[in-house]
Motif scaffolding. Structure first.
Motif, PDB file in Angstrom:
ATOM      1  N   GLU A  43     -10.410  -1.092  12.947  1.00  0.00           N
ATOM      2  CA  GLU A  43      -9.264  -0.736  13.788  1.00  0.00           C
ATOM      3  C   GLU A  43      -8.232   0.056  12.998  1.00  0.00           C
ATOM      4  N   LEU A  44      -7.989  -0.324  11.751  1.00  0.00           N
ATOM      5  CA  LEU A  44      -7.047   0.424  10.915  1.00  0.00           C
ATOM      6  C   LEU A  44      -7.522   1.868  10.760  1.00  0.00           C
ATOM      7  N   SER A  45      -8.794   2.037  10.463  1.00  0.00           N
ATOM      8  CA  SER A  45      -9.353   3.371  10.275  1.00  0.00           C
ATOM      9  C   SER A  45      -9.222   4.206  11.542  1.00  0.00           C
ATOM     10  N   ARG A  46      -9.404   3.580  12.691  1.00  0.00           N
ATOM     11  CA  ARG A  46      -9.298   4.277  13.968  1.00  0.00           C
ATOM     12  C   ARG A  46      -7.845   4.620  14.307  1.00  0.00           C
ATOM     13  N   LEU A  47      -6.945   3.668  14.122  1.00  0.00           N
ATOM     14  CA  LEU A  47      -5.546   3.849  14.521  1.00  0.00           C
ATOM     15  C   LEU A  47      -4.711   4.597  13.485  1.00  0.00           C
ATOM     16  N   PHE A  48      -5.011   4.356  12.201  1.00  0.00           N
ATOM     17  CA  PHE A  48      -4.234   4.949  11.103  1.00  0.00           C
ATOM     18  C   PHE A  48      -5.200   5.501  10.050  1.00  0.00           C
ATOM     19  N   PRO A  49      -5.867   6.612  10.353  1.00  0.00           N
ATOM     20  CA  PRO A  49      -6.910   7.117   9.445  1.00  0.00           C
ATOM     21  C   PRO A  49      -6.404   7.514   8.062  1.00  0.00           C
ATOM     22  N   ASP A  50      -5.105   7.738   7.911  1.00  0.00           N
ATOM     23  CA  ASP A  50      -4.548   8.127   6.612  1.00  0.00           C
ATOM     24  C   ASP A  50      -3.875   6.955   5.892  1.00  0.00           C
ATOM     25  N   ALA A  51      -4.248   5.732   6.225  1.00  0.00           N
ATOM     26  CA  ALA A  51      -3.607   4.545   5.649  1.00  0.00           C
ATOM     27  C   ALA A  51      -3.735   4.528   4.126  1.00  0.00           C
ATOM     28  N   SER A  52      -2.678   4.069   3.472  1.00  0.00           N
ATOM     29  CA  SER A  52      -2.682   3.933   2.016  1.00  0.00           C
ATOM     30  C   SER A  52      -3.681   2.852   1.594  1.00  0.00           C
ATOM     31  N   ALA A  53      -4.052   2.864   0.329  1.00  0.00           N
ATOM     32  CA  ALA A  53      -4.962   1.836  -0.189  1.00  0.00           C
ATOM     33  C   ALA A  53      -4.369   0.430  -0.043  1.00  0.00           C
ATOM     34  N   PRO A  54      -3.084   0.190  -0.372  1.00  0.00           N
ATOM     35  CA  PRO A  54      -2.551  -1.158  -0.170  1.00  0.00           C
ATOM     36  C   PRO A  54      -2.627  -1.611   1.292  1.00  0.00           C
ATOM     37  N   LEU A  55      -2.409  -0.686   2.229  1.00  0.00           N
ATOM     38  CA  LEU A  55      -2.518  -1.056   3.645  1.00  0.00           C
ATOM     39  C   LEU A  55      -3.970  -1.345   4.016  1.00  0.00           C
ATOM     40  N   GLN A  56      -4.896  -0.570   3.500  1.00  0.00           N
ATOM     41  CA  GLN A  56      -6.320  -0.821   3.775  1.00  0.00           C
ATOM     42  C   GLN A  56      -6.736  -2.198   3.245  1.00  0.00           C
ATOM     43  N   ILE A  57      -6.256  -2.534   2.068  1.00  0.00           N
ATOM     44  CA  ILE A  57      -6.608  -3.824   1.461  1.00  0.00           C
ATOM     45  C   ILE A  57      -5.914  -4.963   2.201  1.00  0.00           C
ATOM     46  N   ALA A  58      -4.664  -4.765   2.583  1.00  0.00           N
ATOM     47  CA  ALA A  58      -3.938  -5.798   3.337  1.00  0.00           C
ATOM     48  C   ALA A  58      -4.628  -6.076   4.667  1.00  0.00           C
ATOM     49  N   ALA A  59      -5.096  -5.033   5.330  1.00  0.00           N
ATOM     50  CA  ALA A  59      -5.794  -5.224   6.604  1.00  0.00           C
ATOM     51  C   ALA A  59      -7.076  -6.023   6.408  1.00  0.00           C
ATOM     52  N   ARG A  60      -7.851  -5.678   5.396  1.00  0.00           N
ATOM     53  CA  ARG A  60      -9.123  -6.370   5.160  1.00  0.00           C
ATOM     54  C   ARG A  60      -8.883  -7.820   4.743  1.00  0.00           C
ATOM     55  N   GLY A  61      -7.816  -8.054   3.966  1.00  0.00           N
ATOM     56  CA  GLY A  61      -7.576  -9.392   3.424  1.00  0.00           C
ATOM     57  C   GLY A  61      -6.565 -10.224   4.192  1.00  0.00           C
ATOM     58  N   GLN A  62      -6.150  -9.755   5.345  1.00  0.00           N
ATOM     59  CA  GLN A  62      -5.091 -10.429   6.094  1.00  0.00           C
ATOM     60  C   GLN A  62      -5.413 -11.895   6.395  1.00  0.00           C
ATOM     61  N   ILE A 117       1.183  -8.395   4.207  1.00  0.00           N
ATOM     62  CA  ILE A 117       0.493  -9.585   4.714  1.00  0.00           C
ATOM     63  C   ILE A 117       1.487 -10.652   5.156  1.00  0.00           C
ATOM     64  N   ARG A 118       2.582 -10.788   4.423  1.00  0.00           N
ATOM     65  CA  ARG A 118       3.617 -11.764   4.806  1.00  0.00           C
ATOM     66  C   ARG A 118       4.518 -11.236   5.915  1.00  0.00           C
ATOM     67  N   LYS A 119       4.276  -9.994   6.326  1.00  0.00           N
ATOM     68  CA  LYS A 119       5.020  -9.332   7.418  1.00  0.00           C
ATOM     69  C   LYS A 119       6.507  -9.178   7.099  1.00  0.00           C
ATOM     70  N   GLU A 120       6.797  -8.932   5.848  1.00  0.00           N
ATOM     71  CA  GLU A 120       8.182  -8.722   5.433  1.00  0.00           C
ATOM     72  C   GLU A 120       8.566  -7.285   5.757  1.00  0.00           C
ATOM     73  N   GLY A 121       9.493  -7.117   6.678  1.00  0.00           N
ATOM     74  CA  GLY A 121       9.941  -5.783   7.059  1.00  0.00           C
ATOM     75  C   GLY A 121       9.331  -5.290   8.353  1.00  0.00           C
ATOM     76  N   ILE A 122       8.759  -6.200   9.138  1.00  0.00           N
ATOM     77  CA  ILE A 122       8.216  -5.783  10.434  1.00  0.00           C
ATOM     78  C   ILE A 122       9.345  -5.142  11.243  1.00  0.00           C
ATOM     79  N   LYS A 123       9.031  -4.088  11.934  1.00  0.00           N
ATOM     80  CA  LYS A 123       9.968  -3.269  12.722  1.00  0.00           C
ATOM     81  C   LYS A 123      10.827  -2.354  11.848  1.00  0.00           C
ATOM     82  N   ARG A 124      10.806  -2.535  10.523  1.00  0.00           N
ATOM     83  CA  ARG A 124      11.597  -1.672   9.631  1.00  0.00           C
ATOM     84  C   ARG A 124      10.709  -0.876   8.674  1.00  0.00           C
ATOM     85  N   ASP A 125       9.608  -1.448   8.246  1.00  0.00           N
ATOM     86  CA  ASP A 125       8.707  -0.809   7.291  1.00  0.00           C
ATOM     87  C   ASP A 125       7.491  -0.282   8.069  1.00  0.00           C
ATOM     88  N   PRO A 126       7.268   1.032   8.044  1.00  0.00           N
ATOM     89  CA  PRO A 126       6.165   1.600   8.837  1.00  0.00           C
ATOM     90  C   PRO A 126       4.786   1.005   8.527  1.00  0.00           C
TER      91      PRO A 126
END
Length: 193
Positions: A43-62, A117-126
């Motif tokens: 889903e990350l790859s489909r919705l955000f194909p240019d996701a950073s490596a930390p975001l890719q890892i956070a999604a997989r390890g959530q 993963i801890r959702k710190e900054g939801i609605k503020r951090d893209p």
């Protein structure tokens, strides 16, 4: 293969999959946490194909090793539920951080994934918001249909409303485009006046 042959992103994702391979829940034919992580990545790859490596890892390890901390180990009620979720998020962030450091990422990247993963900054951090949108899409695509019949309709509507509130405006619009929800549930994803 050494780190020169396989890049550190692949190493980190493989380590998360290996950890999640121990999930005893194999209802869908493979360990549930491993399958969830792979669905999150898709889903990350489909919705955000240019996701950073930390975001890719956070999604997989959530949900890495989610099964080790059982809901029954925490008090009943909403307060106990929230405590369980908070402790799980801390565990997931810690384990993902350890894996990232072992794969060759620096502490800043590991901490970045942990904040997501801890959702710190939801609605503020893209990126935190992107992860939340992916979580919601994964739930709607893969887990909502089997979950919905187990819930009282009023409770289900509250869950859907809470899910929609967590999403970005763009995410809510995509839900309306991609999912055929009953009007009572679709209303939660419509723009607010």
């Amino acid at each position: 293969m050494g780190q020169g042959t396989v890049n550190r992103l692949e190493i980190a994702l493989a380590a998360i999959d290996a950890a999640n391979a121990h999930d005893p829940d194999t209802t869908e034919g493979q360990p549930a946490a491993q399958l969830y992580g792979q669905r999150m990545s898709a889903e990350l790859s489909r919705l955000f194909p240019d996701a950073s490596a930390p975001l890719q890892i956070a999604a997989r390890g959530q949900h890495i090793e989610r099964w080790i901390m059982k809901r029954q180990e925490f008090p009943e009620g909403r307060a106990g539920y929230l405590e369980w979720r908070t402790e799980l998020a801390k565990h997931h962030a810690k384990r993902v951080g350890e894996i990232m450091l072992q794969a060759g990422y620096d502490r800043a990247d590991a901490e970045r994934a942990g904040r997501m993963i801890r959702k710190e900054g939801i609605k503020r951090d893209p990126e935190v918001q992107a992860l939340e949108d992916v979580i919601c899409f994964t739930f709607l695509k893969w887990y909502f249909a089997p979950f919905a019949p187990t819930q009282d309709p009023a409770k289900l509507e509250r869950i859907v409303v809470k899910t929609a509130r967590k999403m970005s405006a763009q995410g809510r619009a995509r839900v309306l485009d991609e999912f055929d929800l009953p009007e009572t549930l679709a209303a939660a994803f419509r723009p607010r006046a």
